[in-house]
Scaffold this motif. Sequence first.
Motif, short mmCIF file in Angstrom:
data_model
loop_
_atom_site.label_atom_id
_atom_site.label_comp_id
_atom_site.label_asym_id
_atom_site.label_seq_id
_atom_site.Cartn_x
_atom_site.Cartn_y
_atom_site.Cartn_z
N VAL A 1 -2.27 -14.54 -33.33
CA VAL A 1 -1.00 -14.92 -32.69
C VAL A 1 -1.31 -14.79 -31.15
N ARG A 2 -0.33 -15.26 -30.45
CA ARG A 2 -0.50 -15.50 -29.05
C ARG A 2 0.78 -15.15 -28.57
N GLY A 3 0.91 -14.57 -27.34
CA GLY A 3 2.10 -13.79 -26.56
C GLY A 3 1.90 -13.82 -25.14
N LEU A 4 2.60 -13.10 -24.47
CA LEU A 4 2.41 -12.79 -23.12
C LEU A 4 1.62 -11.53 -22.96
N GLY A 5 0.60 -11.71 -22.12
CA GLY A 5 -0.22 -10.35 -21.70
C GLY A 5 0.66 -9.60 -20.86
N ALA A 6 1.23 -8.51 -21.34
CA ALA A 6 2.06 -7.90 -20.46
C ALA A 6 1.56 -6.55 -19.91
N SER A 7 0.57 -5.90 -20.52
CA SER A 7 0.11 -4.82 -20.06
C SER A 7 -1.51 -4.78 -20.25
N PRO A 8 -2.43 -4.76 -19.25
CA PRO A 8 -3.48 -5.38 -19.35
C PRO A 8 -4.50 -4.44 -19.98
N GLY A 9 -5.75 -4.84 -20.15
CA GLY A 9 -6.76 -4.34 -21.16
C GLY A 9 -7.00 -4.65 -22.39
N VAL A 10 -8.11 -4.39 -23.39
CA VAL A 10 -8.39 -4.77 -24.53
C VAL A 10 -8.36 -3.61 -25.40
N ALA A 11 -7.68 -3.71 -26.70
CA ALA A 11 -7.40 -2.70 -27.65
C ALA A 11 -7.76 -3.22 -28.97
N ALA A 12 -8.63 -2.36 -29.80
CA ALA A 12 -8.89 -2.70 -31.06
C ALA A 12 -8.61 -1.62 -31.93
N GLY A 13 -7.88 -2.16 -33.16
CA GLY A 13 -7.79 -1.09 -34.20
C GLY A 13 -6.96 -1.61 -35.35
N PRO A 14 -6.52 -0.82 -36.25
CA PRO A 14 -5.87 -1.31 -37.36
C PRO A 14 -4.37 -1.57 -37.18
N VAL A 15 -3.79 -2.44 -37.82
CA VAL A 15 -2.32 -2.94 -37.47
C VAL A 15 -1.40 -1.86 -38.18
N ARG A 16 -0.31 -1.61 -37.71
CA ARG A 16 0.74 -0.62 -38.24
C ARG A 16 2.18 -1.37 -38.02
N ILE B 1 0.10 -2.33 -28.32
CA ILE B 1 1.10 -2.68 -28.84
C ILE B 1 1.41 -4.20 -29.08
N VAL B 2 1.88 -4.67 -29.90
CA VAL B 2 2.35 -6.24 -29.93
C VAL B 2 3.69 -6.22 -30.59
N THR B 3 4.38 -7.21 -29.80
CA THR B 3 5.96 -7.30 -30.36
C THR B 3 6.17 -9.07 -30.53
N ASP B 4 7.11 -9.03 -31.30
CA ASP B 4 7.79 -10.49 -31.56
C ASP B 4 8.33 -11.05 -30.42
N GLU B 5 9.30 -10.03 -30.00
CA GLU B 5 10.19 -10.47 -28.92
C GLU B 5 9.73 -10.23 -27.28
N GLY B 6 10.59 -10.33 -26.50
CA GLY B 6 10.49 -9.84 -25.21
C GLY B 6 9.65 -10.61 -24.12
N LEU C 1 2.51 3.54 -19.36
CA LEU C 1 1.44 4.35 -20.46
C LEU C 1 0.10 3.96 -20.12
N GLY C 2 -0.36 2.93 -19.65
CA GLY C 2 -1.63 2.47 -19.70
C GLY C 2 -2.05 1.71 -20.88
N VAL C 3 -1.24 1.53 -21.96
CA VAL C 3 -1.72 0.97 -23.29
C VAL C 3 -1.59 -0.54 -23.17
N PRO C 4 -2.61 -1.32 -23.55
CA PRO C 4 -2.62 -2.63 -23.57
C PRO C 4 -1.13 -3.17 -24.44
N ALA C 5 -0.85 -4.25 -24.13
CA ALA C 5 0.25 -4.70 -24.86
C ALA C 5 0.38 -6.40 -24.60
N VAL C 6 0.70 -7.04 -25.81
CA VAL C 6 1.10 -8.47 -25.92
C VAL C 6 2.41 -8.50 -26.43
N VAL C 7 3.35 -9.21 -25.57
CA VAL C 7 4.98 -9.21 -25.99
C VAL C 7 5.19 -10.79 -26.45
N GLY C 8 6.30 -10.86 -26.95
CA GLY C 8 6.82 -12.17 -27.26
C GLY C 8 5.98 -13.00 -27.94
#
Length: 760
Positions: free
Chosen positions: A340-355, A391-396, A409-416
């Motif tokens: 999926v693709r969204g807006l890069g909202a908080s920079p950085g790369v993160a890898a892990g299992p989805v919750r 963090i990944v969100t559907d909206e926003g 928090l300095g946690v990478p995030a993709v929103v919307g």
Amino acid sequence: MTQRAEGPVLWLDDIGSDDLGAVGGKGASLGEMTGAGLPVPPGFVVTAGSYRTFIEETGIAEDLFEAVAVDTDDSAALARAEARAEELILGTEMPEEMRQGIVDAYADLDDGNAFVAVRSSATAEDLPDASFAGQQETFLNVQGEALVERIKECWASLFTQRAIYYRGEQGFDDRNVDIAVVVQRMVDADKSGVMFTSHPSTGEPKIIIEAAWGLGEAVVSGSVSPDNYVVDRETGETVETTVAEKKVMMEKDAETGETVEREVPEDKREAVVLDDDEIAKLVELGRRAEEHYDAPQDVEWAIVGDDVYMLQSRPITTISESSAEAATADGGDDEGEVLVRGLGASPGVAAGPVRIVRKLDQLDKVGEGDVIVTEMTTPDMVPAMKRASGIVTDEGGMTSHAAIVSRELGVPAVVGAGTATEALSDGQEITIDGDKGTVVAGLREKEAKTEEEDHADVRPQNPVKPMTATEVKVNVSIPEAAHRAAQTGADGVGLLRMEHMILSTNKTPERYIADHGEEAYVEEIVEGVRGVADEFYPRPVRVRTLDAPTDEFRQLEGGGDEPKEHNPMLGYRGIRRSLDRPDTFAHELEAFRRLFEMGYDNVEVMFPLVNDAEDVIRARNLLEDAGVDPEKRRWGVMIETPASALTVESMCEAGIDFASFGTNDLTQYTLAVDRNNENVADRFDELHPGVLALIGEVIETCREHDVATSICGQAGSKPEMVRFLVNEGVSSISANIDAVRDVQHEVKRVEQKLLLDSVR
Ligand code: PEP
Ligand code: MG
């Protein structure tokens, strides 16, 4: 060695590296500076052991731990726990020997009536500098007999609702947490300022000193332009002296100990602050500090008579380079499948299992290093967001809760990202890129930074904090981000949003008051603000009164009582709601009154979404009714509507000290583009000539009235906006934590160009 280490206190000059557990992080760092021979104002630490002895010898320990062992999700139980702990600690006499030991130490400190700062320094067994530090009490200007009570209040602050809640969340046992209390003489400076031990932009061995009359607040807060001295560190020669006109100074009122602003006497206004001797002493200090810490330092200093003191020394920090690196590390050839693709909202790369988190009660399943995938984040999610690697969100959009909080928090995030909660499945391994806004399959470890590499980014590199005439501040929306924000070296907080402090209770203000009482509501705000005000002291912290739209309140307990609105963005929010509910608003203002009373004279009050002078005068009068003197405190408004921009002159006449552009709203109201509507996101342009025209006019009018101007919307982090504002003569710019460093450099560039242009 002296014999003074006996008894309930440890003197700063007796503290060694193995005393961390006894004196906590704050105490240890002051001890380290003292031990390195740096002239720190004298003081002592009431050790963690003393707190232990107090609760054990008086026999309250068991009652205390039983009282605070409550379900942290039950806010009524938390409130009862706090009240009971306070009753036990404040209501129990300190053992006489301990009390006498403290009183004797205080008497040794000076002639027995020194003004001291009393600061908590919490420690935990496996976490010497507990991350919940900053949540405990600090008292300034304490004198005489009040000291013992204040120390007990610091101890009791280990058991505020918030502190109990945090320990519960983070899995700390209340029994293993200790608290030390630092008691340190406050310095009544004749002159003070800051010093960079290496040139802040070039790294050359040049020491830069800024100096002004009186207490350091004036220099640090930027309310006076200081003298500037450039010294060649190798030869010790002063190669450049710029003497400024110093109109005002801060002084300590001899009676109350409060800091007051006074006019500088005529004959000192244009006089040089530092003589050669004092410069030489400071240079020597700077050398020693840099040598001791093995990194360029940003030092706060003060001079009383012939004595030079170092109040604080911190590395000249730099900001994470991860965004730039991530951008260039894009190999492009072996890209994983973009899910999926969204807006890069908080920079950085993160890898892990989805919750996947659909409801709040699913937050427990988010473990360390997981990637939270949810429709939209809410304030209750912050503890889980801290554990998450991404963090990944559907909206926003870029100004949504998820975007703002994850950046802080300095946690990478993709929103919307639209369909993330549908397209991804629980446990699936993914890698997200908070710059590009992509989510790809698999753990792309090479791209995701290890924790160590991540820290390397924020380790001080060469001196990079450029000195600028325009202040560069930082925005804070969650008190938990205060420490990171302060580490940027920003000149203060340009916007501290109050929303999170209240929304994180998961209740509307009205419901919260109904359930827990007015007192608890006021305390909730005081606690939230204090953590930040303390972290930045004496740098100014501009706190905005509540501005949450009804649709955000609607999701909380008590939300059913909110008015139903077709368009909450144009509705019952900001100062409109506050003026319409003066009783609730009065509690927010009472929180300010208490903070000022506690000595947080760096706090400033800001009113959101005002439209005209009438709004401003009504708000100001309520502030005065609440017991805050608007003549003595700094207060101002946000410029967020075209109406407020067009009528700013009458607001200046109403007495505001500052006007701050909230470009998120100013843009949406000027262009009629909903800031949260992704269908028109491409039309949301903060640099639109219409928006810039309003901003330019306001800056000009405010300058004529000697009212400071600032920006605290997202656009303050954009270089184009920074260039425009500095050219127009804005007084300060407040940026996101991760943009502060770049903005400092951009401001410096524009200022230098302006200077060059003026001499060419
Ligand atoms: C703004 O409107 O630019 C602003 C900073 O306020 P908020 O984003 O909280 O509405
Ligand atoms: Mg706004």
